[in-house]
Write a protein that holds these residues in place. Structure first.
Motif, PDB file in Angstrom:
ATOM      1  N   UNK A 178      -1.175  -4.027 -10.913  1.00 33.40           N
ATOM      2  CA  UNK A 178      -0.031  -3.599 -10.345  1.00 33.40           C
ATOM      3  C   UNK A 178      -0.670  -3.197  -8.846  1.00 33.40           C
ATOM      4  N   UNK A 179      -2.046  -2.572  -8.793  1.00 28.49           N
ATOM      5  CA  UNK A 179      -2.659  -2.328  -7.692  1.00 28.49           C
ATOM      6  C   UNK A 179      -3.053  -3.418  -6.939  1.00 28.49           C
ATOM      7  N   UNK A 180      -3.853  -4.273  -7.576  1.00 24.90           N
ATOM      8  CA  UNK A 180      -4.337  -5.455  -6.863  1.00 24.90           C
ATOM      9  C   UNK A 180      -3.147  -6.228  -6.262  1.00 24.90           C
ATOM     10  N   UNK A 181      -1.971  -6.327  -6.932  1.00 26.94           N
ATOM     11  CA  UNK A 181      -0.953  -7.169  -6.209  1.00 26.94           C
ATOM     12  C   UNK A 181       0.051  -6.180  -4.903  1.00 26.94           C
ATOM     13  N   UNK A 182       0.083  -5.066  -5.376  1.00 26.19           N
ATOM     14  CA  UNK A 182       1.106  -4.312  -4.490  1.00 26.19           C
ATOM     15  C   UNK A 182       0.445  -3.361  -3.568  1.00 26.19           C
ATOM     16  N   UNK A 183      -0.856  -2.485  -4.158  1.00 25.84           N
ATOM     17  CA  UNK A 183      -1.212  -1.687  -3.429  1.00 25.84           C
ATOM     18  C   UNK A 183      -2.946  -1.670  -3.510  1.00 25.84           C
ATOM     19  N   UNK A 184      -3.438  -2.575  -2.927  1.00 27.46           N
ATOM     20  CA  UNK A 184      -4.984  -3.066  -3.001  1.00 27.46           C
ATOM     21  C   UNK A 184      -5.576  -1.863  -2.453  1.00 27.46           C
ATOM     22  N   UNK A 185      -5.256  -1.103  -1.519  1.00 30.32           N
ATOM     23  CA  UNK A 185      -5.821   0.046  -0.777  1.00 30.32           C
ATOM     24  C   UNK A 185      -6.029   1.170  -1.747  1.00 30.32           C
TER      25      UNK A 185
END
Length: 248
Positions: A178-185
């Motif tokens: 989820x983080x790598x796709x939508x919120x990489x920061x």
């Protein structure tokens, strides 16, 4: 004049499509709302922090945790312009232990929260309008399409079930994707002091209340046709009777 079968089928196809799209939107809104409403629940965040953060080791007490939860939710819901929690962790004030890149990430999260509230309202309004349109065409070879409605629930339900199963079996993998796709920061080293306030278990603690709310909302979505279909039939019958009376 010869009868054109396609002219009779067009209203039925239009009714199917309207109900298909309406139910698809309702399922997506239910999924989004179950996440959003829990995410902006200050009491839920406070409870999750108290149960999943070793705040005593960080030199905090329960009152500090409560303050941190309140200020975080106020920021995410636009009730507060900046995120500068009035807490001290391991002897450091927020101005020192929260790095700028994490503050930038919180601004990103705030943007997602703000966009979610708008999208949920727009999605729900569009679904209501589509269903109202379907009912308005009742008695004109259109009306409410039970088949279209339930067909529209199938794809998003399968997607939600897949994500829910993934989260239940491998929350870490789902959370990372989820983080790598939508919120990489939002990917930070686990040993950063600020991350001690946001352990992975904090977020997995949201899974039960989100799933419970989602099940209740989806139950309402699936039961709705049992109300709308008889209403559509009643409208069609009333119009047929009115037309019959006018032709006498």
């Amino acid at each position: 004049m010869p009868h054109d079968p396609s002219s009779a089928a067009r209203p039925r196809r239009a009714a199917f499509f309207r109900c298909f799209l309406a139910s698809l939107l309702l399922v997506l809104v239910a999924a989004g709302a179950s996440v959003y409403l829990n995410a902006v629940d200050g009491q839920l965040l406070e409870t999750a922090l108290l149960e999943n953060v070793d705040y005593a080791t960080l030199g905090m007490d329960a009152a500090s945790v409560s303050s941190f939860a309140d200020e975080t939710i106020l920021f995410l819901t636009d009730a507060q312009d900046s995120w500068e929690p009035s807490i001290t962790v391991a002897g450091f004030p927020a101005s020192r232990f929260i790095p700028q890149d994490f503050r930038d990430h919180m601004v990103t999260v705030k943007g997602w929260v703000s966009a979610a509230s708008t999208l949920l309202v727009c999605g729900a309004a569009a679904a209501v309008l589509l269903l109202a349109w379907a009912l308005a065409t009742s008695g004109r070879r259109g009306g409410f399409s039970m088949q279209g409605y339930y067909a529209g629930t199938l794809l998003p339900l399968l997607l939600i079930a897949g994500v829910g199963l993934w989260a239940s079996l491998d929350f870490s993998g789902m959370w990372e994707m989820l983080h790598r796709t939508l919120i990489p920061d939002g990917i930070f080293p686990a040993d950063e002091l600020v991350m001690r306030l946001f352990p992975e278990t904090l977020f997995s603690a949201y899974l039960p209340p989100v799933m419970l709310m989602l099940v209740l909302m989806l139950a309402a979505v699936l039961v709705l046709p049992l109300i709308l279909s008889p209403v559509s039939a009643r409208i069609a019958q009333s119009r047929a009777q009115s037309a019959g009376g006018a032709n006498r």
